[in-house]
Structure formats: C-alpha cells, structure tokens
Design a protein around this motif. Structure first.
Motif, PDB file in Angstrom:
ATOM      1  N   PRO A 244      30.167  41.672  48.117  1.00  0.00           N
ATOM      2  CA  PRO A 244      29.227  42.965  48.066  1.00  0.00           C
ATOM      3  C   PRO A 244      28.239  42.902  49.448  1.00  0.00           C
ATOM      4  N   GLY A 245      28.349  43.960  50.023  1.00  0.00           N
ATOM      5  CA  GLY A 245      27.516  44.314  51.186  1.00  0.00           C
ATOM      6  C   GLY A 245      27.590  45.567  51.875  1.00  0.00           C
ATOM      7  N   GLY A 246      26.966  45.807  52.887  1.00  0.00           N
ATOM      8  CA  GLY A 246      27.041  47.102  53.713  1.00  0.00           C
ATOM      9  C   GLY A 246      28.203  47.042  54.575  1.00  0.00           C
ATOM     10  N   HIS A 247      29.078  46.057  54.799  1.00  0.00           N
ATOM     11  CA  HIS A 247      30.293  46.034  55.540  1.00  0.00           C
ATOM     12  C   HIS A 247      31.293  47.054  54.845  1.00  0.00           C
ATOM     13  N   PHE A 248      31.162  47.221  53.425  1.00  0.00           N
ATOM     14  CA  PHE A 248      32.228  47.868  52.626  1.00  0.00           C
ATOM     15  C   PHE A 248      31.316  48.387  51.564  1.00  0.00           C
ATOM     16  N   PRO A 249      30.721  49.620  51.744  1.00  0.00           N
ATOM     17  CA  PRO A 249      29.707  50.006  50.719  1.00  0.00           C
ATOM     18  C   PRO A 249      29.946  50.084  49.318  1.00  0.00           C
ATOM     19  N   ALA A 250      31.512  50.484  49.072  1.00  0.00           N
ATOM     20  CA  ALA A 250      32.029  50.504  47.569  1.00  0.00           C
ATOM     21  C   ALA A 250      32.001  49.400  46.936  1.00  0.00           C
ATOM     22  N   THR A 251      31.705  48.280  47.431  1.00  0.00           N
ATOM     23  CA  THR A 251      31.453  46.983  46.809  1.00  0.00           C
ATOM     24  C   THR A 251      30.378  46.768  46.129  1.00  0.00           C
ATOM     25  N   LEU A 252      29.425  47.688  46.530  1.00  0.00           N
ATOM     26  CA  LEU A 252      27.972  47.672  45.751  1.00  0.00           C
ATOM     27  C   LEU A 252      28.184  48.205  44.170  1.00  0.00           C
ATOM     28  N   LEU A 253      29.316  49.104  43.886  1.00  0.00           N
ATOM     29  CA  LEU A 253      29.512  49.117  42.508  1.00  0.00           C
ATOM     30  C   LEU A 253      29.861  48.206  41.742  1.00  0.00           C
ATOM     31  N   GLN A 254      29.991  46.998  42.245  1.00  0.00           N
ATOM     32  CA  GLN A 254      30.349  45.666  41.426  1.00  0.00           C
ATOM     33  C   GLN A 254      28.949  45.526  40.875  1.00  0.00           C
ATOM     34  N   GLY A 255      28.090  45.699  41.147  1.00  0.00           N
ATOM     35  CA  GLY A 255      26.412  45.296  40.365  1.00  0.00           C
ATOM     36  C   GLY A 255      26.278  46.509  39.427  1.00  0.00           C
ATOM     37  N   HIS A 256      26.995  47.418  39.501  1.00  0.00           N
ATOM     38  CA  HIS A 256      26.506  48.678  38.527  1.00  0.00           C
ATOM     39  C   HIS A 256      26.943  48.399  36.881  1.00  0.00           C
ATOM     40  N   PRO A 257      26.151  48.342  35.981  1.00  0.00           N
ATOM     41  CA  PRO A 257      26.461  48.244  34.714  1.00  0.00           C
ATOM     42  C   PRO A 257      27.545  49.113  34.034  1.00  0.00           C
ATOM     43  N   ASN A 258      27.814  50.061  34.771  1.00  0.00           N
ATOM     44  CA  ASN A 258      28.738  51.056  34.050  1.00  0.00           C
ATOM     45  C   ASN A 258      29.525  51.927  34.880  1.00  0.00           C
ATOM     46  N   ALA A 259      30.264  51.089  35.916  1.00  0.00           N
ATOM     47  CA  ALA A 259      30.752  51.836  36.906  1.00  0.00           C
ATOM     48  C   ALA A 259      32.634  51.673  36.650  1.00  0.00           C
ATOM     49  N   VAL A 260      33.387  52.465  37.130  1.00  0.00           N
ATOM     50  CA  VAL A 260      35.019  52.672  36.842  1.00  0.00           C
ATOM     51  C   VAL A 260      35.662  53.123  37.863  1.00  0.00           C
ATOM     52  N   ILE A 261      36.647  52.546  38.319  1.00  0.00           N
ATOM     53  CA  ILE A 261      37.532  53.201  39.262  1.00  0.00           C
ATOM     54  C   ILE A 261      39.055  53.635  38.682  1.00  0.00           C
ATOM     55  N   LEU A 262      39.088  54.966  38.733  1.00  0.00           N
ATOM     56  CA  LEU A 262      40.538  55.451  38.128  1.00  0.00           C
ATOM     57  C   LEU A 262      41.417  55.381  39.383  1.00  0.00           C
ATOM     58  N   THR A 263      42.815  54.732  39.092  1.00  0.00           N
ATOM     59  CA  THR A 263      43.560  55.004  40.333  1.00  0.00           C
ATOM     60  C   THR A 263      45.028  55.367  39.564  1.00  0.00           C
ATOM     61  N   ASN A 264      45.804  56.088  40.432  1.00  0.00           N
ATOM     62  CA  ASN A 264      46.849  56.352  40.251  1.00  0.00           C
ATOM     63  C   ASN A 264      47.873  55.280  40.606  1.00  0.00           C
ATOM     64  N   SER A 265      49.350  55.520  40.389  1.00  0.00           N
ATOM     65  CA  SER A 265      50.247  54.389  40.291  1.00  0.00           C
ATOM     66  C   SER A 265      50.419  54.197  41.946  1.00  0.00           C
ATOM     67  N   THR A 266      50.317  55.279  42.924  1.00  0.00           N
ATOM     68  CA  THR A 266      50.384  54.903  44.382  1.00  0.00           C
ATOM     69  C   THR A 266      49.314  54.105  44.798  1.00  0.00           C
ATOM     70  N   ALA A 267      48.173  54.144  44.630  1.00  0.00           N
ATOM     71  CA  ALA A 267      46.976  53.567  44.955  1.00  0.00           C
ATOM     72  C   ALA A 267      46.886  52.026  44.292  1.00  0.00           C
ATOM     73  N   ALA A 268      47.714  51.816  43.171  1.00  0.00           N
ATOM     74  CA  ALA A 268      47.534  50.474  42.691  1.00  0.00           C
ATOM     75  C   ALA A 268      48.740  49.732  43.357  1.00  0.00           C
ATOM     76  N   GLN A 269      49.503  50.080  44.117  1.00  0.00           N
ATOM     77  CA  GLN A 269      50.707  49.103  44.472  1.00  0.00           C
ATOM     78  C   GLN A 269      50.135  48.437  45.764  1.00  0.00           C
ATOM     79  N   ARG A 270      50.647  47.391  45.962  1.00  0.00           N
ATOM     80  CA  ARG A 270      50.360  46.388  46.880  1.00  0.00           C
ATOM     81  C   ARG A 270      50.196  47.243  48.622  1.00  0.00           C
ATOM     82  N   PRO A 271      49.290  46.876  49.157  1.00  0.00           N
ATOM     83  CA  PRO A 271      49.307  47.527  50.445  1.00  0.00           C
ATOM     84  C   PRO A 271      50.475  47.378  51.420  1.00  0.00           C
ATOM     85  N   PHE A 272      51.032  45.953  51.275  1.00  0.00           N
ATOM     86  CA  PHE A 272      52.110  45.719  52.472  1.00  0.00           C
ATOM     87  C   PHE A 272      52.613  44.516  51.817  1.00  0.00           C
TER      88      PHE A 272
END
Length: 272
Positions: A244-272
C-alpha cells in the motif's frame, strides 16, 4: 518481477488483501454494479433514508442496466444524491464544455439522467460534480449528507482511483488524506485514455482535471470497483497484493473495511 504477476486466474483472490469477486464476461460485472446501486436505493427508500453514491464515468457499462431497472421497477430517485468522481478541465482550470465528447458531465446527462423517467429522476441539485473553483464543496456536502453509502469506480493504468494520480514518496496514510482538488493528469493516464477515447490522439487529451479525493472515496461505507480490460490483469493483482502506498493508489483499498473488486474472466487471467 513482482510475484503477484504470476498468480493464476484460479488462485486470484486467495490471500488477497481486497476481496475479489470473479465473474464471467463484462456484462456480468456491469450487471453486478447496477444491481448493487438498485438494491442500496431500494433498501434506503424502504427505510425512508437518502442514498448517496460516488459515481464514475469509467466504468460506464452499468448505467444502461441501471436506467432500465429503475424505469421498469419504478424506483424513485427523489432521495438519491449522485456525486461524480471527476471531470476534465481546460488549461485555465475551467470545465471543458459539456458538449465535448470527453465531458463526464455531458455523458451523465445524456446517458443517465435524460434516459430516466422524469417522474423518477432526482432533481438537478442532487447531481453533483467537484467544482474546480470550490473543491472543498464536495467534502462539505458529503459531511452534510451524513457520508457516502457506496463509492463505485474503476482502476487506472497506474492504479489511480478517480484522477488521484500516483505519487511516489507519499505513504499510504498521507495519500489517504488527499482531498478533492485540481491537478495535472499524468502522461501515462492521458495515453491510456487517448487510446480508449480518441484513437491515440494524446495531444488532444486534456491535461488538467478536478477529482474527488482519496479521503472522500475511502470514507465511503462501501467501495465497489469493476475491472474488465486486458491490462487490468496486472492492475487487479497489484491492487490486491501490492504494497500500500502512493505509488499505486488502488492499494489503499486494502485498508478499507468493506471494499470489493469485481473482475471479469479476461481481467482475471495472468498478465503474461
């Protein structure tokens, strides 16, 4: 290379610091975002409470579904407040024209408010955008309304939520306190957006914006994020497993008590 890039689609979500709901195609992600909006409004209407959302223009696939459900179910939005995340600005820090194809204000008017039954839609004063001339107004209004029920959104290429651009050197705690403000858009964000919106015409992309702050997003009682693009494969992993930190702001959601990420099957795949 960071180890989280090696996480398979099957393993994605295991031991993640943000819950991840893996869905099928993009339509499922958009439906879940829309039904989340509808359920919250119906619940609050039944309890005679107002509903306050922070709303994005990206993702936007949820809005046609939301409009259809509101109109078909006859859901009153009279006590709803939609606070949009951000808007592009001219170089003099005034709003771009709402008729511009890039304008988020124009999009919301054309694709959401104008398509809702006039007898159901909320009055114009309950459709808010951060004001570059008075950025503190959003935080003040949220406090007056008693807080935000749900902040919806996506994640940018460098991890930005709304236009809260990455800032190396800021701790998670410092970045989390950034308020609504006017700022310059990074070249990487302008490039990614130019590919999606202007067929790569980066020099035609605005350089300035007004954005709701991380303070307001993280202050919402729930945060619901949708990811669905191929390059989100890396983004979702860094958000959920990175430091978590300012380098990648979405990491700050790790500290939220009620956050969720919804992903489709495309985004769930390994990057490479």
């Amino acid at each position: 290379m960071q180890a989280y890039y090696e996480i398979s689609a099957q393993e994605l979500g295991r031991n993640s610091r943000i819950p991840i709901l893996k869905l099928g195609d993009s339509g499922e992600v958009f439906y879940e975002l829309a039904i989340e909006m509808v359920r919250e409004i119906e619940k609050n209407n039944a309890a005679e409470r107002r509903t306050v959302f922070i709303c994005p223009v990206g993702p936007v696939g949820q809005y046609p579904i939301f409009v259809r459900l509101v109109n078909s179910r006859r859901i009153s939005l009279a006590h709803c407040w939609f606070i949009n995340m951000d808007e592009y600005l001219n170089d003099d820090d005034t709003y771009i024209d709402s008729g511009d194809r890039l304008s988020f204000r124009g999009f919301m008017q054309r694709e959401v408010y104008d398509r809702l039954d006039p007898s159901l839609v909320m009055p114009p004063e309950q459709r808010l955008f951060p004001d570059p001339a008075h950025p503190d107004g959003i935080g003040e209004k949220i406090q007056e309304l008693g807080g935000v029920d749900i902040a919806f959104g996506g994640i940018g290429i460098n991890g930005h939520l709304a236009f809260n651009e990455a800032q190396d050197g800021l701790s998670a705690e410092e970045f989390a306190q950034l308020p609504t403000r006017v700022l310059s858009i990074s070249r990487e964000t302008r490039t990614a957006n130019a590919i999606g919106e202007l067929n790569g015409a980066i020099d035609a992309m605005p350089r300035r914006c007004v954005t709701i702050g991380m303070k307001e997003i993280l202050g919402a009682r729930k945060v619901c994020i949708g990811v669905f693009r191929e390059w989100h494969r890396s983004v979702v992993r860094q958000a959920a497993y990175g430091e978590p930190g300012g380098h990648f702001p979405a990491t700050l959601l790790q500290g939220h008590p009620n956050a969720v990420i919804l992903t489709n099957s495309t985004a769930a795949q390994r990057p490479f």
